[in-house]
Design a protein around this motif. Structure first.
Motif, short mmCIF file in Angstrom:
data_model
loop_
_atom_site.label_atom_id
_atom_site.label_comp_id
_atom_site.label_asym_id
_atom_site.label_seq_id
_atom_site.Cartn_x
_atom_site.Cartn_y
_atom_site.Cartn_z
N GLU A 1 3.28 21.81 32.11
CA GLU A 1 3.00 20.63 32.92
C GLU A 1 4.21 20.27 33.78
O GLU A 1 4.08 19.96 34.96
CB GLU A 1 2.62 19.46 32.02
N PHE A 2 5.40 20.33 33.18
CA PHE A 2 6.63 20.00 33.89
C PHE A 2 6.92 21.00 35.01
O PHE A 2 7.25 20.62 36.13
CB PHE A 2 7.79 19.94 32.89
N VAL A 3 6.78 22.30 34.73
CA VAL A 3 7.01 23.34 35.74
C VAL A 3 6.04 23.17 36.90
O VAL A 3 6.42 23.24 38.07
CB VAL A 3 6.89 24.75 35.12
N ASN A 4 4.77 22.95 36.59
CA ASN A 4 3.75 22.78 37.64
C ASN A 4 4.02 21.55 38.49
O ASN A 4 3.81 21.57 39.70
CB ASN A 4 2.36 22.72 37.02
N LEU A 5 4.48 20.49 37.86
CA LEU A 5 4.82 19.27 38.58
C LEU A 5 5.97 19.52 39.56
O LEU A 5 5.91 19.14 40.73
CB LEU A 5 5.19 18.15 37.60
N LEU A 6 7.01 20.19 39.08
CA LEU A 6 8.16 20.49 39.95
C LEU A 6 7.79 21.44 41.09
O LEU A 6 8.26 21.29 42.21
CB LEU A 6 9.29 21.11 39.13
N ALA A 7 6.95 22.43 40.78
CA ALA A 7 6.58 23.44 41.79
C ALA A 7 5.47 22.96 42.72
O ALA A 7 5.22 23.60 43.74
CB ALA A 7 6.13 24.72 41.08
N GLU A 8 4.82 21.87 42.33
CA GLU A 8 3.67 21.35 43.08
C GLU A 8 2.56 22.38 43.21
O GLU A 8 1.85 22.44 44.22
CB GLU A 8 4.11 20.82 44.45
N GLN A 9 2.43 23.23 42.19
CA GLN A 9 1.35 24.21 42.11
C GLN A 9 1.24 24.71 40.67
O GLN A 9 2.16 24.56 39.89
CB GLN A 9 1.58 25.37 43.07
N GLU A 10 0.12 25.30 40.34
CA GLU A 10 -0.11 25.79 38.98
C GLU A 10 0.55 27.15 38.80
O GLU A 10 0.01 28.18 39.21
CB GLU A 10 -1.62 25.88 38.70
N LEU A 11 1.71 27.17 38.20
CA LEU A 11 2.44 28.41 37.93
C LEU A 11 2.36 28.80 36.46
O LEU A 11 2.50 29.97 36.13
CB LEU A 11 3.91 28.27 38.32
N MET A 12 2.19 27.82 35.59
CA MET A 12 2.28 28.06 34.15
C MET A 12 1.14 27.36 33.43
O MET A 12 0.74 26.25 33.80
CB MET A 12 3.63 27.53 33.65
N TYR B 1 6.03 24.06 24.48
CA TYR B 1 6.59 22.72 24.46
C TYR B 1 8.08 22.81 24.16
O TYR B 1 8.54 23.77 23.54
CB TYR B 1 5.93 21.86 23.38
N ARG B 2 8.83 21.82 24.56
CA ARG B 2 10.24 21.74 24.20
C ARG B 2 10.51 20.34 23.70
O ARG B 2 9.81 19.38 24.04
CB ARG B 2 11.14 22.11 25.38
N GLY B 3 11.50 20.24 22.85
CA GLY B 3 11.83 18.93 22.32
C GLY B 3 13.13 18.96 21.54
O GLY B 3 13.78 19.99 21.44
N GLY B 4 13.46 17.82 20.98
CA GLY B 4 14.66 17.69 20.17
C GLY B 4 14.42 18.13 18.74
O GLY B 4 13.50 18.87 18.44
N LYS B 5 15.25 17.65 17.86
CA LYS B 5 15.15 17.98 16.44
C LYS B 5 13.81 17.58 15.87
O LYS B 5 13.29 16.52 16.20
CB LYS B 5 16.24 17.26 15.64
N ILE B 6 13.27 18.42 14.97
CA ILE B 6 12.01 18.08 14.31
C ILE B 6 12.25 17.53 12.90
O ILE B 6 11.32 17.35 12.14
CB ILE B 6 11.04 19.27 14.26
N THR B 7 13.49 17.25 12.60
CA THR B 7 13.89 16.81 11.27
C THR B 7 13.11 15.59 10.79
O THR B 7 12.80 15.48 9.61
CB THR B 7 15.39 16.47 11.27
N TYR B 8 12.77 14.68 11.69
CA TYR B 8 12.16 13.42 11.28
C TYR B 8 10.63 13.40 11.39
O TYR B 8 10.02 12.36 11.19
CB TYR B 8 12.76 12.27 12.09
N LEU B 9 10.03 14.53 11.68
CA LEU B 9 8.57 14.57 11.77
C LEU B 9 7.94 14.45 10.38
O LEU B 9 8.40 15.06 9.43
CB LEU B 9 8.10 15.89 12.39
#
Length: 95
Positions: A9-20, A26-34
């Protein structure tokens, strides 16, 4: 989880087209607290790029590919960082 987002979603938003494809990576921080993985779209694979260990979740492929340097910011002009990033990308090819 801090800074959790859909990479497609982020790549497509930046590229203004459907690339991915969305809802695939997904990317994120630590999953320690899930408390459970439903909080992060129930992944099939978790790739930890940090030196610290992630908690164990059954039925999830867990990979840890931490860099051997102490940098928090990954300077792609550094050959060690480039080799590490190539190693990270290889895990996508082998999955």
């Amino acid at each position: 989880m801090v800074n959790f987002r859909d990479v497609g979603e982020f790549v497509n938003l930046l590229a203004e087209q459907e690339l991915m494809r969305r809802k695939c990576l997904y990317r994120g921080g630590k999953i320690t607290y899930l408390e459970n993985l439903d909080q992060i779209e129930t992944p099939k694979t978790i790739i930890n790029l940090r030196k610290g260990q992630d908690p164990y979740f059954s039925n999830i492929k867990m990979l840890q590919i931490a860099t051997d340097n102490q940098l928090e910011v990954y300077k792609t002009s550094d050959n060690k960082v480039r080799r590490w990033l190539n190693e990270v990308m290889m895990c996508f090819q082998n999955s």
